[in-house]
Design a protein around this motif. Structure first.
Motif, PDB file in Angstrom:
ATOM      1  N   UNK A  19       0.822  -1.213   0.000  1.00  0.00           N
ATOM      2  CA  UNK A  19       0.000   0.000   0.000  1.00  0.00           C
ATOM      3  C   UNK A  19       0.855   1.262   0.000  1.00  0.00           C
ATOM      4  N   UNK A  20       1.967   1.234   0.728  1.00  0.00           N
ATOM      5  CA  UNK A  20       2.867   2.384   0.768  1.00  0.00           C
ATOM      6  C   UNK A  20       3.440   2.657  -0.622  1.00  0.00           C
ATOM      7  N   UNK A  21       3.811   1.605  -1.328  1.00  0.00           N
ATOM      8  CA  UNK A  21       4.353   1.762  -2.675  1.00  0.00           C
ATOM      9  C   UNK A  21       3.292   2.322  -3.628  1.00  0.00           C
ATOM     10  N   UNK A  22       2.069   1.828  -3.501  1.00  0.00           N
ATOM     11  CA  UNK A  22       0.980   2.359  -4.323  1.00  0.00           C
ATOM     12  C   UNK A  22       0.741   3.835  -3.999  1.00  0.00           C
ATOM     13  N   UNK A  23       0.776   4.178  -2.724  1.00  0.00           N
ATOM     14  CA  UNK A  23       0.601   5.572  -2.320  1.00  0.00           C
ATOM     15  C   UNK A  23       1.697   6.469  -2.868  1.00  0.00           C
ATOM     16  N   UNK A  24       2.933   5.989  -2.852  1.00  0.00           N
ATOM     17  CA  UNK A  24       4.031   6.771  -3.425  1.00  0.00           C
ATOM     18  C   UNK A  24       3.834   6.986  -4.919  1.00  0.00           C
ATOM     19  N   UNK A  25       3.373   5.945  -5.608  1.00  0.00           N
ATOM     20  CA  UNK A  25       3.127   6.073  -7.046  1.00  0.00           C
ATOM     21  C   UNK A  25       2.004   7.071  -7.321  1.00  0.00           C
ATOM     22  N   UNK A  26       0.928   7.008  -6.537  1.00  0.00           N
ATOM     23  CA  UNK A  26      -0.169   7.961  -6.712  1.00  0.00           C
ATOM     24  C   UNK A  26       0.286   9.395  -6.455  1.00  0.00           C
ATOM     25  N   UNK A  27       1.076   9.582  -5.409  1.00  0.00           N
ATOM     26  CA  UNK A  27       1.577  10.921  -5.106  1.00  0.00           C
ATOM     27  C   UNK A  27       2.469  11.432  -6.235  1.00  0.00           C
ATOM     28  N   UNK A  28       3.277  10.546  -6.818  1.00  0.00           N
ATOM     29  CA  UNK A  28       4.140  10.956  -7.924  1.00  0.00           C
ATOM     30  C   UNK A  28       3.327  11.319  -9.162  1.00  0.00           C
ATOM     31  N   UNK A  29       2.302  10.534  -9.462  1.00  0.00           N
ATOM     32  CA  UNK A  29       1.455  10.837 -10.618  1.00  0.00           C
ATOM     33  C   UNK A  29       0.725  12.163 -10.414  1.00  0.00           C
ATOM     34  N   UNK A  30       0.173  12.351  -9.221  1.00  0.00           N
ATOM     35  CA  UNK A  30      -0.518  13.612  -8.938  1.00  0.00           C
ATOM     36  C   UNK A  30       0.413  14.804  -9.005  1.00  0.00           C
ATOM     37  N   UNK A  31       1.623  14.646  -8.479  1.00  0.00           N
ATOM     38  CA  UNK A  31       2.595  15.736  -8.545  1.00  0.00           C
ATOM     39  C   UNK A  31       3.020  16.040  -9.965  1.00  0.00           C
ATOM     40  N   UNK A  32       3.144  15.010 -10.787  1.00  0.00           N
ATOM     41  CA  UNK A  32       3.503  15.214 -12.185  1.00  0.00           C
ATOM     42  C   UNK A  32       2.404  15.955 -12.928  1.00  0.00           C
ATOM     43  N   UNK A  33       1.166  15.608 -12.654  1.00  0.00           N
ATOM     44  CA  UNK A  33       0.046  16.307 -13.294  1.00  0.00           C
ATOM     45  C   UNK A  33       0.030  17.774 -12.874  1.00  0.00           C
ATOM     46  N   UNK A  34       0.272  18.030 -11.598  1.00  0.00           N
ATOM     47  CA  UNK A  34       0.249  19.412 -11.112  1.00  0.00           C
ATOM     48  C   UNK A  34       1.414  20.234 -11.666  1.00  0.00           C
ATOM     49  N   UNK A  35       2.544  19.582 -11.912  1.00  0.00           N
ATOM     50  CA  UNK A  35       3.730  20.304 -12.376  1.00  0.00           C
ATOM     51  C   UNK A  35       3.896  20.245 -13.889  1.00  0.00           C
ATOM     52  N   UNK A  36       2.890  19.803 -14.603  1.00  0.00           N
ATOM     53  CA  UNK A  36       2.986  19.678 -16.058  1.00  0.00           C
ATOM     54  C   UNK A  36       3.285  21.043 -16.687  1.00  0.00           C
ATOM     55  N   UNK A  37       4.224  21.069 -17.646  1.00  0.00           N
ATOM     56  CA  UNK A  37       4.600  22.341 -18.263  1.00  0.00           C
ATOM     57  C   UNK A  37       3.582  22.849 -19.284  1.00  0.00           C
ATOM     58  N   UNK A  38       2.557  22.086 -19.572  1.00  0.00           N
ATOM     59  CA  UNK A  38       1.532  22.515 -20.526  1.00  0.00           C
ATOM     60  C   UNK A  38       0.266  22.878 -19.758  1.00  0.00           C
ATOM     61  N   UNK A  39      -0.551  23.691 -20.379  1.00  0.00           N
ATOM     62  CA  UNK A  39      -1.810  24.093 -19.752  1.00  0.00           C
ATOM     63  C   UNK A  39      -2.805  22.934 -19.838  1.00  0.00           C
ATOM     64  N   UNK A  40      -3.245  22.472 -18.693  1.00  0.00           N
ATOM     65  CA  UNK A  40      -4.216  21.384 -18.627  1.00  0.00           C
ATOM     66  C   UNK A  40      -5.564  21.939 -18.180  1.00  0.00           C
ATOM     67  N   UNK A  41      -6.643  21.260 -18.538  1.00  0.00           N
ATOM     68  CA  UNK A  41      -7.960  21.717 -18.065  1.00  0.00           C
ATOM     69  C   UNK A  41      -8.026  21.721 -16.529  1.00  0.00           C
ATOM     70  N   UNK A  42      -8.869  22.568 -16.024  1.00  0.00           N
ATOM     71  CA  UNK A  42      -9.005  22.718 -14.572  1.00  0.00           C
ATOM     72  C   UNK A  42      -9.403  21.404 -13.920  1.00  0.00           C
ATOM     73  N   UNK A  44      -8.624  18.380 -14.799  1.00  0.00           N
ATOM     74  CA  UNK A  44      -7.472  17.484 -14.717  1.00  0.00           C
ATOM     75  C   UNK A  44      -6.536  17.905 -13.580  1.00  0.00           C
ATOM     76  N   UNK A  45      -6.284  19.188 -13.438  1.00  0.00           N
ATOM     77  CA  UNK A  45      -5.407  19.632 -12.356  1.00  0.00           C
ATOM     78  C   UNK A  45      -6.056  19.434 -10.991  1.00  0.00           C
ATOM     79  N   UNK A  46      -7.363  19.573 -10.916  1.00  0.00           N
ATOM     80  CA  UNK A  46      -8.063  19.316  -9.654  1.00  0.00           C
ATOM     81  C   UNK A  46      -7.954  17.845  -9.277  1.00  0.00           C
ATOM     82  N   UNK A  47      -8.171  16.977 -10.239  1.00  0.00           N
ATOM     83  CA  UNK A  47      -8.042  15.543  -9.984  1.00  0.00           C
ATOM     84  C   UNK A  47      -6.602  15.206  -9.603  1.00  0.00           C
TER      85      UNK A  47
END
Length: 71
Positions: A19-42, A44-47
């Motif tokens: 579960x910890x590994x899954x949580x780390x992966x989710x946090x990394x995916x969410x952080x990548x979406x938030x830090x994306x260099x392109x403009x994403x729809x609101x 997507x960034x909220x999710x």
């Protein structure tokens, strides 16, 4: 405070390591979406924010879980 330090340094059960590994992966995916260099729809960034928070909470809760020695 000492109890929390003991829990963090105690061995984590195998299920919660997964579960910890899954949580780390989710946090990394969410952080990548938030830090994306392109403009994403609101939406997507909220999710992405929710996924990052959920992953962080899952990771922290899994890390603080210790084995039950009474069984």
């Amino acid at each position: 405070m000492k109890n929390i330090v003991n829990r963090v340094s105690a061995p984590t059960p195998k299920f919660f390591k997964v579960l910890r590994t899954i949580g780390l992966a989710l946090a990394a995916v969410g952080g990548t979406i938030l830090a994306a260099p392109v403009a994403l729809p609101v939406v997507v960034t909220t999710i992405g924010g929710y996924v990052a928070v959920a992953g962080s909470v899952l990771t922290a809760a899994s890390q603080l879980t210790i084995p039950n020695d009474s069984e």
